[in-house]
Design a protein around this motif. Structure first.
Motif, PDB file in Angstrom:
ATOM      1  N   ILE A  59       0.874  -1.162   0.000  1.00 37.59           N
ATOM      2  CA  ILE A  59       0.000   0.000   0.000  1.00 37.59           C
ATOM      3  C   ILE A  59       0.915   1.216   0.000  1.00 37.59           C
ATOM      4  CG2 ILE A  59      -1.769   1.263   1.261  1.00 37.59           C
ATOM      5  CD1 ILE A  59      -2.600  -1.467   2.471  1.00 37.59           C
ATOM      6  N   ARG A  60       0.767   2.057  -1.006  1.00 34.41           N
ATOM      7  CA  ARG A  60       1.626   3.219  -1.154  1.00 34.41           C
ATOM      8  C   ARG A  60       0.784   4.478  -1.284  1.00 34.41           C
ATOM      9  NH1 ARG A  60       4.220  -0.723  -4.678  1.00 34.41           N
ATOM     10  NH2 ARG A  60       6.407  -0.969  -4.102  1.00 34.41           N
ATOM     11  N   THR A  61       1.354   5.614  -0.940  1.00 34.33           N
ATOM     12  CA  THR A  61       0.699   6.897  -1.177  1.00 34.33           C
ATOM     13  C   THR A  61       0.802   7.218  -2.668  1.00 34.33           C
ATOM     14  OG1 THR A  61       2.715   8.174  -0.856  1.00 34.33           O
ATOM     15  CG2 THR A  61       1.371   7.728   1.121  1.00 34.33           C
ATOM     16  N   LEU A  62       0.070   8.226  -3.104  1.00 35.13           N
ATOM     17  CA  LEU A  62       0.162   8.647  -4.508  1.00 35.13           C
ATOM     18  C   LEU A  62       1.591   9.039  -4.863  1.00 35.13           C
ATOM     19  CD1 LEU A  62      -3.053  10.825  -4.843  1.00 35.13           C
ATOM     20  CD2 LEU A  62      -2.649   8.568  -5.821  1.00 35.13           C
ATOM     21  N   ARG A  63       2.239   9.766  -3.984  1.00 31.40           N
ATOM     22  CA  ARG A  63       3.612  10.198  -4.212  1.00 31.40           C
ATOM     23  C   ARG A  63       4.538   8.989  -4.370  1.00 31.40           C
ATOM     24  NH1 ARG A  63       3.248  13.557  -0.282  1.00 31.40           N
ATOM     25  NH2 ARG A  63       2.577  15.340  -1.464  1.00 31.40           N
ATOM     26  N   GLU A  64       4.348   7.975  -3.507  1.00 33.29           N
ATOM     27  CA  GLU A  64       5.172   6.767  -3.575  1.00 33.29           C
ATOM     28  C   GLU A  64       4.910   5.978  -4.854  1.00 33.29           C
ATOM     29  OE1 GLU A  64       5.722   5.835   1.180  1.00 33.29           O
ATOM     30  OE2 GLU A  64       3.938   5.103   0.149  1.00 33.29           O
ATOM     31  N   TRP A  65       3.637   5.854  -5.255  1.00 32.94           N
ATOM     32  CA  TRP A  65       3.322   5.145  -6.498  1.00 32.94           C
ATOM     33  C   TRP A  65       3.929   5.867  -7.689  1.00 32.94           C
ATOM     34  CZ3 TRP A  65       2.222   0.459  -7.632  1.00 32.94           C
ATOM     35  CH2 TRP A  65       1.507  -0.342  -6.739  1.00 32.94           C
ATOM     36  N   ARG A  66       3.823   7.200  -7.692  1.00 35.74           N
ATOM     37  CA  ARG A  66       4.362   7.975  -8.810  1.00 35.74           C
ATOM     38  C   ARG A  66       5.880   7.776  -8.912  1.00 35.74           C
ATOM     39  NH1 ARG A  66       6.324  12.909  -8.904  1.00 35.74           N
ATOM     40  NH2 ARG A  66       5.483  13.512  -6.871  1.00 35.74           N
ATOM     41  N   ALA A  67       6.557   7.801  -7.777  1.00 35.07           N
ATOM     42  CA  ALA A  67       8.006   7.595  -7.776  1.00 35.07           C
ATOM     43  C   ALA A  67       8.348   6.164  -8.190  1.00 35.07           C
ATOM     44  CB  ALA A  67       8.578   7.892  -6.395  1.00 35.07           C
ATOM     45  N   TYR A  68       7.586   5.192  -7.688  1.00 37.60           N
ATOM     46  CA  TYR A  68       7.809   3.779  -8.014  1.00 37.60           C
ATOM     47  C   TYR A  68       7.692   3.531  -9.517  1.00 37.60           C
ATOM     48  CZ  TYR A  68       7.007  -1.293  -7.978  1.00 37.60           C
ATOM     49  OH  TYR A  68       7.078  -2.640  -8.215  1.00 37.60           O
ATOM     50  N   LYS A  69       6.743   4.212 -10.146  1.00 39.12           N
ATOM     51  CA  LYS A  69       6.531   4.058 -11.592  1.00 39.12           C
ATOM     52  C   LYS A  69       7.378   5.030 -12.413  1.00 39.12           C
ATOM     53  CE  LYS A  69       3.496   0.785 -11.525  1.00 39.12           C
ATOM     54  NZ  LYS A  69       3.682  -0.465 -12.246  1.00 39.12           N
ATOM     55  N   LYS A  70       8.219   5.813 -11.722  1.00 41.19           N
ATOM     56  CA  LYS A  70       9.128   6.768 -12.374  1.00 41.19           C
ATOM     57  C   LYS A  70       8.373   7.742 -13.278  1.00 41.19           C
ATOM     58  CE  LYS A  70      13.171   3.776 -12.221  1.00 41.19           C
ATOM     59  NZ  LYS A  70      12.763   2.646 -11.458  1.00 41.19           N
ATOM     60  N   MET A  71       7.303   8.306 -12.733  1.00 41.68           N
ATOM     61  CA  MET A  71       6.499   9.276 -13.465  1.00 41.68           C
ATOM     62  C   MET A  71       6.634  10.643 -12.806  1.00 41.68           C
ATOM     63  SD  MET A  71       3.045   7.037 -14.015  1.00 41.68           S
ATOM     64  CE  MET A  71       2.407   8.025 -15.350  1.00 41.68           C
ATOM     65  N   ASP A  72       6.525  11.686 -13.604  1.00 46.37           N
ATOM     66  CA  ASP A  72       6.513  13.010 -13.007  1.00 46.37           C
ATOM     67  C   ASP A  72       5.067  13.484 -12.847  1.00 46.37           C
ATOM     68  OD1 ASP A  72       5.779  13.735 -15.601  1.00 46.37           O
ATOM     69  OD2 ASP A  72       7.634  14.801 -16.028  1.00 46.37           O
ATOM     70  N   LYS A  73       4.903  14.557 -12.096  1.00 44.79           N
ATOM     71  CA  LYS A  73       3.550  15.071 -11.828  1.00 44.79           C
ATOM     72  C   LYS A  73       2.837  15.457 -13.116  1.00 44.79           C
ATOM     73  CE  LYS A  73       4.415  16.824  -7.207  1.00 44.79           C
ATOM     74  NZ  LYS A  73       4.436  18.030  -6.362  1.00 44.79           N
TER      75      LYS A  73
END
Length: 75
Positions: A14-28
């Motif tokens: 279970i990850r926060t949105l920020r963690e998921w975004r970083a995990y998937k190497k995506m920018d905002k």
């Protein structure tokens, strides 16, 4: 990150949105584009995830390739 408590052998986290975004190497900007919102609106979503609509939650889970239960909307 929290190990899935219902099934400890399930290594989905279970990850926060920020963690998921970083995990998937995506920018905002990329996430905002997928949601059809501005980057500043997406930043507000990351800062107040409990206010995200169900529709946007579905889009985010598809974008991150996870189940909605794996996103922490209540940080």
């Amino acid at each position: 990150m929290v190990l899935n408590a219902k099934n400890p052998k399930n290594y989905n986290y279970i990850r926060t949105l920020r963690e998921w975004r970083a995990y998937k190497k995506m920018d905002k900007k990329a996430v905002a584009k997928a949601l059809c919102v501005s980057e500043s609106t997406y930043t507000r979503m990351e800062n107040a995830p409990h206010k995200i609509s169900i529709g946007n939650a579905v889009v985010l889970s598809k974008l991150f390739g996870c189940d909605m239960k794996e996103i922490n909307f209540f940080e």
